[in-house]
Write a protein that holds these residues in place. Structure first.
Motif, PDB file in Angstrom:
ATOM      1  N   THR A 132      -0.342  -3.534  -8.295  1.00 23.20           N
ATOM      2  CA  THR A 132       0.212  -2.237  -7.875  1.00 23.20           C
ATOM      3  C   THR A 132       1.429  -2.354  -6.963  1.00 23.20           C
ATOM      4  N   SER A 133       1.432  -3.284  -5.994  1.00 24.73           N
ATOM      5  CA  SER A 133       2.526  -3.307  -5.015  1.00 24.73           C
ATOM      6  C   SER A 133       2.893  -4.728  -4.629  1.00 24.73           C
ATOM      7  N   VAL A 134       4.211  -4.971  -4.525  1.00 22.91           N
ATOM      8  CA  VAL A 134       4.732  -6.313  -4.279  1.00 22.91           C
ATOM      9  C   VAL A 134       5.899  -6.229  -3.301  1.00 22.91           C
ATOM     10  N   THR A 135       6.398  -7.393  -2.916  1.00 16.74           N
ATOM     11  CA  THR A 135       7.597  -7.471  -2.094  1.00 16.74           C
ATOM     12  C   THR A 135       8.399  -8.701  -2.500  1.00 16.74           C
ATOM     13  N   PHE A 136       9.490  -8.945  -1.835  1.00 18.47           N
ATOM     14  CA  PHE A 136      10.338 -10.110  -2.097  1.00 18.47           C
ATOM     15  C   PHE A 136       9.516 -11.396  -1.947  1.00 18.47           C
ATOM     16  N   ARG A 137       9.569 -12.248  -2.969  1.00 16.73           N
ATOM     17  CA  ARG A 137       8.886 -13.541  -3.059  1.00 16.73           C
ATOM     18  C   ARG A 137       7.399 -13.454  -3.397  1.00 16.73           C
ATOM     19  N   THR A 138       6.855 -12.263  -3.585  1.00 17.24           N
ATOM     20  CA  THR A 138       5.469 -12.178  -4.051  1.00 17.24           C
ATOM     21  C   THR A 138       5.338 -12.960  -5.357  1.00 17.24           C
ATOM     22  N   ILE A 185      -7.425  -4.389   4.009  1.00 17.87           N
ATOM     23  CA  ILE A 185      -6.864  -5.724   4.272  1.00 17.87           C
ATOM     24  C   ILE A 185      -7.875  -6.812   3.947  1.00 17.87           C
ATOM     25  N   ALA A 186      -7.427  -7.790   3.156  1.00 17.67           N
ATOM     26  CA  ALA A 186      -8.261  -8.947   2.832  1.00 17.67           C
ATOM     27  C   ALA A 186      -7.565 -10.255   3.178  1.00 17.67           C
ATOM     28  N   GLY A 187      -6.250 -10.197   3.438  1.00 21.09           N
ATOM     29  CA  GLY A 187      -5.534 -11.438   3.716  1.00 21.09           C
ATOM     30  C   GLY A 187      -4.195 -11.209   4.381  1.00 21.09           C
ATOM     31  N   PHE A 188      -3.617 -12.300   4.855  1.00 20.81           N
ATOM     32  CA  PHE A 188      -2.285 -12.311   5.457  1.00 20.81           C
ATOM     33  C   PHE A 188      -1.494 -13.420   4.786  1.00 20.81           C
ATOM     34  N   SER A 213      -7.448  -7.480  -1.641  1.00 20.95           N
ATOM     35  CA  SER A 213      -8.141  -8.552  -2.356  1.00 20.95           C
ATOM     36  C   SER A 213      -7.445  -8.961  -3.655  1.00 20.95           C
ATOM     37  N   ASN A 214      -6.546  -8.118  -4.170  1.00 22.28           N
ATOM     38  CA  ASN A 214      -5.780  -8.454  -5.375  1.00 22.28           C
ATOM     39  C   ASN A 214      -4.362  -8.925  -5.065  1.00 22.28           C
ATOM     40  N   GLY A 215      -4.053  -9.068  -3.779  1.00 12.74           N
ATOM     41  CA  GLY A 215      -2.720  -9.522  -3.400  1.00 12.74           C
ATOM     42  C   GLY A 215      -1.694  -8.425  -3.278  1.00 12.74           C
ATOM     43  N   ASN A 216      -2.115  -7.160  -3.396  1.00 14.57           N
ATOM     44  CA  ASN A 216      -1.180  -6.043  -3.243  1.00 14.57           C
ATOM     45  C   ASN A 216      -0.848  -5.815  -1.768  1.00 14.57           C
TER      46      ASN A 216
END
Length: 468
Positions: A40-46, A377-380, A302-305
């Motif tokens: 669903t959502s990403v950023t630069f370098r994802t 939130i599941a990660g950083f 949890s899906n990296g979004n």
């Protein structure tokens, strides 16, 4: 020449056949069912993972423009790509993307994504203006210096930092701070637990991806001795978590590759800490930053979004608050970061030299974290620019929980008779992210092969003694 006359009915039948053949040709090239993560959502370098079948001949393109994703790897069943930078016109902070698999100049949409433009770090809000460490028992600095006596030359750990005009202790040496008459707010900072580092090291020293080691750690003030006990065999992850509570600032890495993405499990955000004045994350920089792309930090689900908003930093804009003496050592070239080790000196010009120290502090609110989205939130994640020089990345243990690797099931002892030709197995089960294992016998590392055979999945490791 014999003429063939087609009736209207025949012409319609022929048209249907041709359309059917064209349709078969198109579907033969389409990628079929795919799974996209993040979705669903990403950023630069994802890093985006596309899973499916028959993917070998596809490239990945965003929208219908000529913007191709940066290919990381591609097999018949999986493609990994990195998201390039997209321009988002203020006051907007996001834009929509269509992720396409592309073949023979045809785009096949496989996901609709929201791109979050990284928010630039506001220097006056984020800078740490003074640091305190345990070098020679007690040391503090708020600027660079050419005075040799004020340049740490051994490993030392961060004991306190001044942020927003307030001094916060790290919990390393509060009694020393009190004895020195320092007024501080007691806090609890720890290094993020680097269990594994993705990506590969550069192919040569031209990328300047070095180990930065305080100059006297090798026992010499004038030479860089790679075989010295305190430096020999070090891995990148070792120098990012050493020192008391992992806050050693006399060791680090320089110019970490853009492929070396760090990911940490995060849970239990403290809502009361979101809008307080205390920093929740502290990033260190222990070499000379150069101009170029920025590091990107973000919270993910949890899906990296993306959760909230990503943040970028130009370390060159952050004021330096200290100077230390160091030696630079090469890392194993063209190797995965998890196994690459310190090899040899990076040369006389990189021996017993100096570098500045910088620290940057962030609050949860800088990332757009709120009471409404914190449960997602599941990660950083940390996505380096290729010019990152960290000693550690620290978190405030009063603000969030970062679970360390945990062994759930220890190996069980086995009694076996030698000379019988029998075999036995030992198993350990652990939880954590990007886990690695090393089996040892009488303190000596075991190597896979010969009498021993190792197999594992992400959480369980088996070691088998083939014969006794």
């Amino acid at each position: 020449m014999k003429k063939i006359l087609l009736s209207a009915t025949h012409r319609i039948d022929l048209t249907i056949v041709l359309m059917l053949l064209m349709s078969i040709g198109i579907f033969a090239q389409s990628p079929g069912t795919t799974v996209v993560t993040p979705n669903t959502s990403v950023t630069f370098r994802t890093v985006i993972t596309i899973t499916g079948t028959g993917l070998t001949n596809y490239t990945v393109r965003f929208n219908n423009s000529g913007t191709d994703a940066t290919l990381i790897s591609r097999t018949n069943t999986q493609i990994l790509v990195a998201v390039p930078s997209f321009t988002v016109t203020a006051p907007a902070t996001t834009t929509s993307l269509t992720l396409n698999l592309r073949r023979n100049s045809v785009n096949y949409p496989v996901a609709s994504l929201t791109y979050h433009a990284p928010s630039n770090t506001v220097v006056n809000n984020a800078k740490v203006s003074r640091l305190y460490t345990d070098w020679q028992g007690y040391w503090t600095s708020n600027n660079t210096t050419t005075v040799l006596a004020n340049q740490p030359d051994r490993q030392h750990s961060l004991t306190a930092l001044e942020y927003g005009g307030i001094t916060y202790s790290t919990g390393v040496a509060d009694a020393v701070l009190s004895a020195k008459g320092i007024s501080y707010t007691a806090a609890d900072f720890k290094a993020l637990p680097v269990n594994s580092i993705s990506g590969t090291t550069p192919s040569s020293s031209g990328a300047s991806n070095y180990f930065a080691m305080a100059s006297k750690m090798d026992g010499s003030a004038s030479s860089a001795i790679a075989t010295a006990p305190e430096v020999a065999g070090r891995k990148a992850k070792d120098v990012l978590i050493d020192g008391i509570k992992g806050l050693g600032i006399g060791t680090g890495m320089t110019n970490m590759s853009t492929s070396s993405i760090f990911e940490f499990v995060v849970s239990d955000i403290a809502e009361s800490r979101i809008n307080d004045g205390e920093p929740d994350l502290v990033v260190s920089q222990v070499a000379e930053p150069t101009s170029g792309d920025n590091d990107i930090y973000c919270f993910v689900d949890s899906n990296g979004n993306i959760v909230g908003r990503p943040v970028s930093v130009t370390m060159q804009n952050i004021p330096a608050i200290g100077t230390y003496k160091l030696d630079l050592f090469n890392i194993t070239f063209n190797s995965t970061y998890d196994v690459a080790t310190l090899t040899n000196s990076a040369g006389i010009s990189n021996t017993n030299t100096t570098r500045p120290i910088r620290l940057v502090g962030y609050k949860l609110s800088d990332f757009g974290i709120t009471a409404e989205n914190m449960e997602s939130i599941a990660g950083f994640k940390i996505m380096p620019s290729g010019i990152s020089d960290p000693a550690f990345i620290a978190y405030n243990a009063n603000s969030m929980l970062i679970p360390s690797p945990k062994i759930n099931t220890q190996p069980t002892s086995v009694v076996a008779c030698t000379g019988t030709g029998t075999s036995t197995s030992f198993t350990v089960n652990a939880t954590g992210i990007n886990l690695t294992y090393q089996w040892k016998k009488n303190g000596v590392s075991l190597v896979n092969g010969g009498q021993y055979k190792r197999r594992h999945n992400s959480h369980t490791q088996h070691y088998k003694r083939i014969s006794f």
